[in-house]
Design an enzyme around this catalytic site. Structure first.
Site, mmCIF file in Angstrom:
data_model
loop_
_atom_site.group_PDB
_atom_site.id
_atom_site.type_symbol
_atom_site.label_atom_id
_atom_site.label_comp_id
_atom_site.label_asym_id
_atom_site.label_seq_id
_atom_site.Cartn_x
_atom_site.Cartn_y
_atom_site.Cartn_z
ATOM 1 N N ASP A 79 0.856 -1.183 0.000
ATOM 2 C CA ASP A 79 0.000 0.000 0.000
ATOM 3 C C ASP A 79 0.894 1.236 0.000
ATOM 4 O O ASP A 79 2.109 1.145 0.169
ATOM 5 C CB ASP A 79 -0.981 -0.012 1.171
ATOM 6 N N SER A 80 0.306 2.397 -0.206
ATOM 7 C CA SER A 80 1.112 3.601 -0.443
ATOM 8 C C SER A 80 1.583 4.274 0.835
ATOM 9 O O SER A 80 2.411 5.178 0.798
ATOM 10 C CB SER A 80 0.292 4.618 -1.229
ATOM 11 N N GLY A 81 1.040 3.866 1.977
ATOM 12 C CA GLY A 81 1.335 4.566 3.226
ATOM 13 C C GLY A 81 0.333 5.660 3.535
ATOM 14 O O GLY A 81 0.313 6.208 4.634
ATOM 15 N N GLY A 82 -0.522 5.981 2.569
ATOM 16 C CA GLY A 82 -1.488 7.066 2.747
ATOM 17 C C GLY A 82 -2.409 6.853 3.931
ATOM 18 O O GLY A 82 -2.581 7.737 4.773
ATOM 19 N N PHE A 83 -2.979 5.662 4.038
ATOM 20 C CA PHE A 83 -3.938 5.398 5.112
ATOM 21 C C PHE A 83 -3.285 5.564 6.479
ATOM 22 O O PHE A 83 -3.859 6.151 7.389
ATOM 23 C CB PHE A 83 -4.533 3.994 4.968
ATOM 24 N N ASP A 129 -2.692 8.345 -1.802
ATOM 25 C CA ASP A 129 -4.032 8.935 -1.795
ATOM 26 C C ASP A 129 -4.354 9.512 -0.431
ATOM 27 O O ASP A 129 -3.659 9.250 0.546
ATOM 28 C CB ASP A 129 -5.074 7.869 -2.155
ATOM 29 N N GLY A 138 -11.284 4.010 1.192
ATOM 30 C CA GLY A 138 -12.191 4.842 1.968
ATOM 31 C C GLY A 138 -13.462 4.155 2.397
ATOM 32 O O GLY A 138 -14.427 4.807 2.803
ATOM 33 N N ASP A 189 -7.923 -7.298 1.285
ATOM 34 C CA ASP A 189 -6.919 -7.471 2.338
ATOM 35 C C ASP A 189 -7.489 -6.939 3.643
ATOM 36 O O ASP A 189 -8.366 -6.072 3.635
ATOM 37 C CB ASP A 189 -5.635 -6.686 2.022
ATOM 38 N N CYS A 222 -12.672 -27.946 9.719
ATOM 39 C CA CYS A 222 -11.475 -27.290 9.168
ATOM 40 C C CYS A 222 -10.335 -28.300 9.024
ATOM 41 O O CYS A 222 -10.105 -29.126 9.909
ATOM 42 C CB CYS A 222 -11.054 -26.145 10.077
ATOM 43 N N CYS A 264 -7.092 -27.321 8.594
ATOM 44 C CA CYS A 264 -5.812 -26.630 8.787
ATOM 45 C C CYS A 264 -4.929 -27.348 9.801
ATOM 46 O O CYS A 264 -5.388 -28.212 10.561
ATOM 47 C CB CYS A 264 -6.042 -25.171 9.198
ATOM 48 N N CYS A 266 -6.247 -27.228 13.468
ATOM 49 C CA CYS A 266 -7.400 -28.079 13.777
ATOM 50 C C CYS A 266 -7.065 -29.565 13.674
ATOM 51 O O CYS A 266 -7.700 -30.392 14.341
ATOM 52 C CB CYS A 266 -8.567 -27.718 12.860
ATOM 53 N N HIS A 281 -5.013 -20.674 11.910
ATOM 54 C CA HIS A 281 -6.384 -21.113 11.642
ATOM 55 C C HIS A 281 -7.203 -20.017 10.950
ATOM 56 O O HIS A 281 -7.890 -20.286 9.951
ATOM 57 C CB HIS A 281 -7.080 -21.528 12.947
#
Length: 377
Positions: free
Chosen positions: A93-97, A147, A217, A267, A305, A307, A310, A336
């Protein structure tokens, strides 16, 4: 072109799409969930474990890696893939958030954002050009334009100014991106909770012909139905021949509803964050393993499950580890939860292939308890 989107099939029942994103480090089957590896690691997980659960792509964070160890260190290591020993696709990600979430420690200007490091208070600056420089050094397959993520709620005038700045910044990112041949730059559609602004942002950004588009957003505190409404407005405006990425969304209901609306990539830190509090996702809903009723429960977290957790460990044992603050407990719950969401997306892809995604959603929601608000995430 650094990436290529291949449409495999559109679900006759739902309109959801099954696809593949071809990248320099392999193929991503979509719709997909991307585990978040903020600091070049998915918390408590090894790359080998992520491959065991068949994660096709992971996400890392530009802001955090800029602060430490620094993008030049990662460049010297040969890029993020070599630095963290992960040979599959990476998105940064751009770091904006992160910068905008430092609301009392940052100042937004047309040039970029001045902010203070949350680590030591140092005064720093990220511009669209700097965000590109950092991400070009990190070397992910997919990188995000810088952004501004408007808060919720925010008035129409502020959000309009914010998205127009985001558009100008996106153009500057495009112009300063040094590695378009092997790194795909995605633009981020903003516009808050306003239909007209979402339409404006999508029109402005698609005119610049980015390799992919994200919707930012959302999932910032608004009601779920409002988020889904914004997706209904926005997704049809994005190019059908390019990937569509819904940022920061990872609850099972949002993954399903987003897929139905034509989203390809998701994500979220949700599965790893709640795992560290002893909360797990199971086929019958949320399970808080710290609860006393599991003290003598020697069954698996989720009987359905497959995994590693489990197959090998009981609820009673995992509860003991979490109560005793043992790191292995956090590893087991994290494994899990990530496996659960990655398996959910495999099931979504199969349901699209079989033209039955709406039936799958309804059956999943009924079993998971998502028609009961107390059981959702």
């Amino acid at each position: 072109m650094a990436i290529k989107y291949e449409l495999i099939k559109v679900c006759k029942q739902s309109g959801a799409r099954l696809g593949r994103v071809h990248t320099p480090h392999g193929i991503i089957d979509t719709p997909t969930f991307m585990p978040v590896g903020t600091q070049a690691t998915v918390k408590t997980m090894s790359p080998e474990e992520l491959k065991q659960m068949d994660a096709h792509i992971i996400l890392s964070n530009t802001y955090h890696l800029f602060l430490r160890p620094g993008h030049e260190i990662v460049r010297q290591a040969g890029g993020l893939h070599k630095f963290m020993n992960w040979d599959r696709p990476i998105l940064t990600d751009s770091g904006g958030f992160q910068v905008f979430s430092l609301s009392n420690m940052r100042k937004i200007k047309e040039e970029g954002v001045e902010f203070r490091s949350h680590l030591n208070g140092d005064k720093l600056f990220i511009s669209p050009e700097k965000a590109m420089e950092i991400q070009n050094a990190l070397g992910p397959d997919i990188m995000m334009a810088f952004d501004e993520c408007a808060p919720y709620p925010a008035d129409h005038k502020y959000v309009k100014q914010s998205l127009e700045r985001t558009t100008r910044w996106a153009e500057r990112c495009l112009n300063s991106h040094a590695r378009p041949h092997d790194q795909a730059l995605f633009a981020i559609v903003q516009g808050g909770m306003y239909e007209d602004l979402r339409k404006q942002s999508a029109a402005d950004l698609t005119s610049m012909d980015f390799p992919g588009y994200a919707i930012g957003g959302l999932s910032v505190g608004e009601p779920k139905d409002l988020m889904f409404n914004m997706l209904d407005v926005t997704v049809p405006l994005l190019p059908a021949n390019k990937p569509r990425y819904l940022m920061g969304v990872g609850s099972p209901d949002a993954l399903l509803e987003g897929s139905i609306r034509g989203i390809d990539m998701f994500d979220c830190v949700l599965p790893t964050r709640i795992a560290r509090n002893g909360t797990t996702m199971t086929s019958s809903g949320r399970l808080v393993i710290k609860n006393a009723k599991f003290t003598e429960d020697f069954g698996p977290l989720d009987p359905e499950c497959s995994c590693y957790t489990c197959q090998n460990y009981s609820r009673a044992y995992i509860r003991h580890l979490i109560k005793a603050d043992e790191t292995f407990g956090l590893r087991l719950t994290t494994y899990h939860n990530l496996h659960f969401l990655l398996q959910l997306m495999r099931d979504v892809r199969q349901a699209i292939m079989d033209d039955r995604l709406l039936d799958f959603r309804d059956a999943f929601f009924a079993k998971y308890g998502l028609f009961d608000n107390d059981k959702g995430f």
